[in-house]
Motif scaffolding. Structure first.
Motif, PDB file in Angstrom:
ATOM      1  N   GLU A   1      75.893  13.881 -18.026  1.00 24.00           N
ATOM      2  CA  GLU A   1      76.268  15.221 -18.482  1.00 24.00           C
ATOM      3  C   GLU A   1      77.300  15.154 -19.609  1.00 24.00           C
ATOM      4  O   GLU A   1      77.143  15.789 -20.649  1.00 24.00           O
ATOM      5  CB  GLU A   1      76.807  16.032 -17.303  1.00 24.00           C
ATOM      6  CG  GLU A   1      77.091  17.468 -17.624  1.00 24.00           C
ATOM      7  CD  GLU A   1      77.580  18.253 -16.416  1.00 24.00           C
ATOM      8  OE1 GLU A   1      78.444  19.123 -16.609  1.00 24.00           O
ATOM      9  OE2 GLU A   1      77.108  18.002 -15.294  1.00 24.00           O
ATOM     10  N   LEU A   2      78.366  14.371 -19.403  1.00 28.99           N
ATOM     11  CA  LEU A   2      79.400  14.262 -20.432  1.00 28.99           C
ATOM     12  C   LEU A   2      78.888  13.505 -21.652  1.00 28.99           C
ATOM     13  O   LEU A   2      79.227  13.841 -22.788  1.00 28.99           O
ATOM     14  CB  LEU A   2      80.655  13.585 -19.882  1.00 28.99           C
ATOM     15  CG  LEU A   2      81.540  14.456 -19.016  1.00 28.99           C
ATOM     16  CD1 LEU A   2      82.710  13.665 -18.445  1.00 28.99           C
ATOM     17  CD2 LEU A   2      82.052  15.654 -19.798  1.00 28.99           C
TER      18      LEU A   2
ATOM     19  N   ALA B   1      77.661  13.532 -27.338  1.00 31.07           N
ATOM     20  CA  ALA B   1      76.703  13.196 -28.398  1.00 31.07           C
ATOM     21  C   ALA B   1      76.313  14.435 -29.206  1.00 31.07           C
ATOM     22  O   ALA B   1      76.273  14.391 -30.445  1.00 31.07           O
ATOM     23  CB  ALA B   1      75.468  12.526 -27.800  1.00 31.07           C
ATOM     24  N   GLN B   2      76.048  15.537 -28.528  1.00 29.52           N
ATOM     25  CA  GLN B   2      75.653  16.764 -29.223  1.00 29.52           C
ATOM     26  C   GLN B   2      76.781  17.301 -30.099  1.00 29.52           C
ATOM     27  O   GLN B   2      76.547  17.773 -31.210  1.00 29.52           O
ATOM     28  CB  GLN B   2      75.233  17.834 -28.223  1.00 29.52           C
ATOM     29  CG  GLN B   2      73.922  17.531 -27.537  1.00 29.52           C
ATOM     30  CD  GLN B   2      73.593  18.595 -26.504  1.00 29.52           C
ATOM     31  OE1 GLN B   2      73.481  19.756 -26.854  1.00 29.52           O
ATOM     32  NE2 GLN B   2      73.432  18.179 -25.253  1.00 29.52           N
ATOM     33  N   LYS B   3      77.992  17.240 -29.602  1.00 22.64           N
ATOM     34  CA  LYS B   3      79.130  17.814 -30.325  1.00 22.64           C
ATOM     35  C   LYS B   3      79.559  16.984 -31.531  1.00 22.64           C
ATOM     36  O   LYS B   3      80.025  17.542 -32.520  1.00 22.64           O
ATOM     37  CB  LYS B   3      80.327  18.001 -29.385  1.00 22.64           C
ATOM     38  CG  LYS B   3      80.093  18.994 -28.275  1.00 22.64           C
ATOM     39  CD  LYS B   3      80.022  20.409 -28.798  1.00 22.64           C
ATOM     40  CE  LYS B   3      79.964  21.392 -27.665  1.00 22.64           C
ATOM     41  NZ  LYS B   3      79.958  22.772 -28.122  1.00 22.64           N
ATOM     42  N   ILE B   4      79.425  15.651 -31.464  1.00 23.05           N
ATOM     43  CA  ILE B   4      79.921  14.824 -32.559  1.00 23.05           C
ATOM     44  C   ILE B   4      78.816  14.357 -33.505  1.00 23.05           C
ATOM     45  O   ILE B   4      79.096  13.718 -34.518  1.00 23.05           O
ATOM     46  CB  ILE B   4      80.746  13.624 -32.051  1.00 23.05           C
ATOM     47  CG1 ILE B   4      79.882  12.588 -31.344  1.00 23.05           C
ATOM     48  CG2 ILE B   4      81.881  14.101 -31.158  1.00 23.05           C
ATOM     49  CD1 ILE B   4      80.627  11.293 -31.000  1.00 23.05           C
ATOM     50  N   ALA B   5      77.564  14.683 -33.206  1.00 23.39           N
ATOM     51  CA  ALA B   5      76.424  14.180 -33.982  1.00 23.39           C
ATOM     52  C   ALA B   5      76.494  14.524 -35.464  1.00 23.39           C
ATOM     53  O   ALA B   5      76.071  13.733 -36.297  1.00 23.39           O
ATOM     54  CB  ALA B   5      75.110  14.700 -33.389  1.00 23.39           C
ATOM     55  N   GLY B   6      77.014  15.644 -35.828  1.00 25.73           N
ATOM     56  CA  GLY B   6      77.095  16.012 -37.233  1.00 25.73           C
ATOM     57  C   GLY B   6      78.220  15.317 -37.980  1.00 25.73           C
ATOM     58  O   GLY B   6      78.283  15.379 -39.206  1.00 25.73           O
TER      59      GLY B   6
ATOM     60  N   HIS C   1      71.134  19.369 -35.543  1.00 30.86           N
ATOM     61  CA  HIS C   1      71.805  18.661 -36.641  1.00 30.86           C
ATOM     62  C   HIS C   1      70.762  17.835 -37.399  1.00 30.86           C
ATOM     63  O   HIS C   1      70.693  16.610 -37.230  1.00 30.86           O
ATOM     64  CB  HIS C   1      72.896  17.720 -36.108  1.00 30.86           C
ATOM     65  CG  HIS C   1      73.947  18.385 -35.289  1.00 30.86           C
ATOM     66  ND1 HIS C   1      74.981  19.107 -35.843  1.00 30.86           N
ATOM     67  CD2 HIS C   1      74.134  18.443 -33.952  1.00 30.86           C
ATOM     68  CE1 HIS C   1      75.756  19.567 -34.883  1.00 30.86           C
ATOM     69  NE2 HIS C   1      75.259  19.191 -33.727  1.00 30.86           N
ATOM     70  N   PRO C   2      69.937  18.485 -38.225  1.00 29.82           N
ATOM     71  CA  PRO C   2      68.829  17.783 -38.883  1.00 29.82           C
ATOM     72  C   PRO C   2      69.246  16.565 -39.710  1.00 29.82           C
ATOM     73  O   PRO C   2      68.475  15.638 -39.880  1.00 29.82           O
ATOM     74  CB  PRO C   2      68.199  18.847 -39.779  1.00 29.82           C
ATOM     75  CG  PRO C   2      68.729  20.147 -39.311  1.00 29.82           C
ATOM     76  CD  PRO C   2      69.993  19.891 -38.575  1.00 29.82           C
TER      77      PRO C   2
ATOM     78  N   GLY D   1      85.529  20.507 -28.170  1.00 35.21           N
ATOM     79  CA  GLY D   1      86.075  21.793 -27.763  1.00 35.21           C
ATOM     80  C   GLY D   1      87.215  21.726 -26.772  1.00 35.21           C
ATOM     81  O   GLY D   1      87.597  22.747 -26.199  1.00 35.21           O
ATOM     82  N   LEU D   2      87.772  20.545 -26.562  1.00 32.45           N
ATOM     83  CA  LEU D   2      88.890  20.399 -25.635  1.00 32.45           C
ATOM     84  C   LEU D   2      90.176  20.127 -26.405  1.00 32.45           C
ATOM     85  O   LEU D   2      90.142  19.635 -27.534  1.00 32.45           O
ATOM     86  CB  LEU D   2      88.642  19.243 -24.667  1.00 32.45           C
ATOM     87  CG  LEU D   2      87.758  19.549 -23.466  1.00 32.45           C
ATOM     88  CD1 LEU D   2      86.307  19.622 -23.880  1.00 32.45           C
ATOM     89  CD2 LEU D   2      87.939  18.505 -22.413  1.00 32.45           C
TER      90      LEU D   2
END
Length: 161
Positions: free
Chosen positions: A15-16, A21-26, A51-52, A151-152
């Motif tokens: 989950e984490l 991965a989703q938050k820092i991918a860009g 994040h294309p 976001g933390l």
């Protein structure tokens, strides 16, 4: 802001791991590794949709991912998985930032003893804050940026030996 620092997320199917991965991918090129390849495929598709231009690669070996990465995030859900990963990557983490992610409510022990030559950072992850603990200033900065992108609010403790 884009960084050249390649980040390996080991346990990316947790989950984490997925959240990070989703938050820092860009912002960072990513190497994603998890034993559950189906979860990884779904995660990679989700990241590609959101994040294309993200640089992401699925890796089937934690040691290879760690060898190629500048920073390594161990985000596996269970203590046994985290310890197993740490043992596998030990010889390729010398002088690299290694970030252990743990739920603030978990009783997962630190991996610093297994990774003595890395720039080890421990992160106790909660709902709105993350306690970031380590000694290396650059690694603390990288970790603080990653936590912030997720976001933390990072709270820094410089006390690990």
């Amino acid at each position: 802001m884009l960084y050249n620092n390649t980040v390996a997320v080991l346990g990316a199917g947790s989950e984490l791991g997925q959240l990070i991965a989703q938050k820092i991918a860009g912002n960072y090129p990513l190497l994603l590794m998890d034993n559950n390849t189906e979860k990884l495929r779904k995660l990679m598709q989700l990241i590609a949709d959101n994040h294309p231009k993200a640089e992401i690669e699925m890796v089937d070996c934690s040691k290879n991912a760690s060898w190629e990465a500048d920073s390594i995030i161990i985000a596996a859900e269970y203590a046994e998985e985290q310890e197993s990963i740490a043992i596998k990557i030990n010889e390729v983490t010398t002088c690299k930032t290694v970030i252990q992610i743990k739920q603030a409510s978990s009783d997962i022990a630190g991996l610093q003893a297994i990774l003595p030559y890395s720039k080890f950072i421990s992160v106790d992850w909660a709902n709105t804050t993350a306690i970031v603990e380590g000694n290396d200033e650059t690694s603390l900065s990288i970790t603080g940026e990653i936590v912030h992108l997720c976001g933390l609010k990072p709270i820094f403790k410089k006390s690990l030996i």
